[in-house]
Design an enzyme around this catalytic site. Structure first.
Site, PDB file in Angstrom:
ATOM      1  N   CYS A  50      33.628  38.239  27.110  1.00 43.71           N
ATOM      2  CA  CYS A  50      34.406  38.634  28.291  1.00 43.71           C
ATOM      3  C   CYS A  50      35.652  39.421  27.901  1.00 43.71           C
ATOM      4  CB  CYS A  50      34.823  37.412  29.092  1.00 43.71           C
ATOM      5  SG  CYS A  50      33.454  36.360  29.532  1.00 43.71           S
ATOM      6  N   CYS A  83      44.196  37.000  33.415  1.00 40.15           N
ATOM      7  CA  CYS A  83      44.884  36.654  32.158  1.00 40.15           C
ATOM      8  C   CYS A  83      45.789  35.451  32.378  1.00 40.15           C
ATOM      9  CB  CYS A  83      45.726  37.825  31.659  1.00 40.15           C
ATOM     10  SG  CYS A  83      44.746  39.284  31.271  1.00 40.15           S
TER      11      CYS A  83
END
Lengths: 407, 126
Positions: B37, B106
């Site tokens: 990912c 994130c």
């Protein structure tokens, strides 16, 4: 170039576009301001001068690829040329069949044009290249059907720089009575092209990959044996009916001059670029866990695509902002998709994510290469110090066997 | 893409990079994300006998925002109790770093990393 004063990064993205050579720009200017006539105007000197310039440029484009000037059709660029060739030929010859063969690593201008033909009822086969990026001729032969009407394969790949065996693919097409189109946008000035010998029916060109201006390109349409295409743009019957629209004289003059310079200078230039390529390759592969993408034999030296394992691509691009390169990973666009070209080669997501395309050209200096090598080495070290994957690799952990929490 | 100055600061000068001994009974380790990912975060906390986080270290494979998110949380974690640490929300991280929408994941990953490190520490104390 005054980019050093402007504090611009060192340009190493020549595969994206090239600067217009100053000698080209100089040739273009009078055709914007003085000889501005419409080349289709037959009744006065403005038109005649423009027409003369257009025909001279046509000759120069033809000379670079050893074609007849009458085989050159002006377009707005390689994307239009690809569309005109793929749609135009498969439509004109649809009575033969409605099957098209291409490759999964082609440029989007080819892939999307083929997809559009699928939408119109055609069938398509997308060949998967070998891990080195090259097409296995046996797999190509196996994909041919009695109703295959067109094959479209690029000469030089834009992302990884590999060169396909156009001559062999063309010969197979001839034996099977299949129209063969080649996207040569990345090949002009880099590879010798002799269309008198190459068994290619249609070939796309772009000016701005070869130090000409953006917005102009050409399509080679073979005369012997004559290849026909359905026009995609109607309105006036310019370019022998294949592509209507007033010709952009200054752009065409620019493309002609750019291709003339390419013909005269490519031998010397390519030797120099090969040296720079070797220097960059040797420097970067000194870094541990570095993988070159694409065959090292069958390629142009202008491109070097490298994956740096255990370092994420976007953070690397951010770290090396003193150089202008492109990342194989499209992370920077919101999609988070790694490059479809590298995925087609069977590269893991991680390696596809951490790839950088360096492309060098006419104005690249040896000192630019040396600076790049040092910069990349230093930043890779820094990012690997930050990388838990690097730490695990160094501890001998097999990352393939780790159960990751995919998100 | 334009990064905020705070992201650039953490990216250029990451705080508390490194590793703690994961076998230490006072150390909790969280590893989240996946290489496929494009981001993996390893976050470690060292908890004192009084129950406060006395040290935090990270290593992150990922984009600039992922590196900045993990660097920021190591700063925030120090001095907090493990219960306070588990309260840190991704929205606070995203706000502090002015993350654009495409980079919100994130901050989510950083929150997950804290939770994973706290859970690992707690499991060692059982």
């Amino acid at each position: 170039m005054n980019n050093e004063q402007r504090k611009m990064p060192i340009y190493l993205d020549y595969s994206a576009t090239t600067p217009v050579d100053p000698r080209v720009a100089e040739k273009m200017i009078p055709y914007i301001t003085e000889d501005f006539g419409n080349p289709a105007s037959r009744s006065h000197a403005y038109g005649w001068n423009a027409e003369k310039a257009v025909e001279n440029a046509r000759k120069e484009v033809a000379l670079l690829v050893n074609a007849d000037p009458r085989e050159i059709v002006w377009t707005s660029g390689a994307t239009e040329s690809n569309n005109l060739a793929i749609k135009g030929a498969s439509q004109f010859y649809s009575s033969k069949g409605k099957h098209i063969i291409t490759c999964s690593t082609e440029h989007k201008a080819v892939i999307d044009a083929v997809r559009e033909m699928e939408r119109l009822g055609y069938d398509a086969t997308y060949l998967t290249p070998e891990p080195n990026g090259l097409i296995d001729l046996e797999k190509f032969k196996a994909a041919i059907r009695p109703d295959t009407v067109l094959t479209t394969i690029m000469f030089v790949n834009n992302e990884i720089g590999v060169m396909q065996d156009i001559e062999s693919i063309g010969n197979i097409c001839r034996q099977n009575n299949i129209i063969f189109h080649v996207d040569a946008a990345q090949a002009t000035g880099k590879v010798k092209i002799d269309l008198e010998k190459l068994p290619v029916d249609l070939m796309s060109f772009s000016a701005h990959k070869t130090y000409g201006p953006k917005g102009i390109g050409a399509l080679f349409v073979r005369r012997k044996p004559r290849i026909r295409i359905e026009a995609q743009m109607h309105g006036g019957g310019h370019e022998r009916g294949m592509r209507s629209g007033t010709l952009a004289t200054h752009q065409i003059v620019g493309m002609g001059e750019a291709f003339r310079l390419a013909r005269e200078e490519m031998d010397t230039e390519n030797k120099r670029i090969y040296q720079l390529h070797q220097r960059l390759l040797n420097g970067l592969t000194e870094i541990e866990e570095t993988y070159v993408n694409g065959d090292l034999g069958s390629r142009v030296p202008h491109n070097l695509n490298v994956s740096f394992n255990y370092v994420e691509g976007e953070s690397l691009i951010m770290a090396i902002k003193e150089i202008a390169v492109s990342s194989g990973s499209a992370c920077t666009s919101a999609s988070l998709e790694p490059s479809y070209v590298l995925r087609a080669l069977g590269r893991s997501d991680e390696l596809a994510h951490s790839s950088i395309r360096f492309s060098i050209g006419r104005f690249t200096k040896e000192s630019d290469i040396d600076f790049t090598i040092e910069l990349v080495k230093q930043k890779i070290d820094r990012l690997r110090d930050l990388s838990p994957l690097w730490e695990m690799f160094k501890d001998g952990v097999d990352l393939e066997k780790v159960e990751w929490a995919e998100h | 893409m334009a990064y905020s100055n705070k992201v650039l600061d953490h990216y250029e000068n990451p705080r508390n990079v490194g590793s703690l001994n994961k076998d230490d009974p006072n150390v909790g380790t969280g590893m989240v994300g996946a290489p496929a990912c494009g981001d993996v975060m390893k976050l470690q906390i060292k908890v004192s006998d009084t129950g406060l986080i006395e040290d935090a270290k990270f290593k992150t494979y990922g984009c600039g925002s992922a590196i900045a998110s993990s660097s920021l949380v190591t700063e925030w974690l120090k001095g907090k109790s493990i219960d306070e640490a588990a309260q840190i929300k991704n929205s606070a991280i995203a706000e502090e770093l002015e993350l654009p929408p495409v980079k919100i994941h994130c901050s989510v990953l950083a929150e997950d990393a804290i939770k994973a490190a706290v859970a690992d520490f707690k499991s060692k104390k059982k």
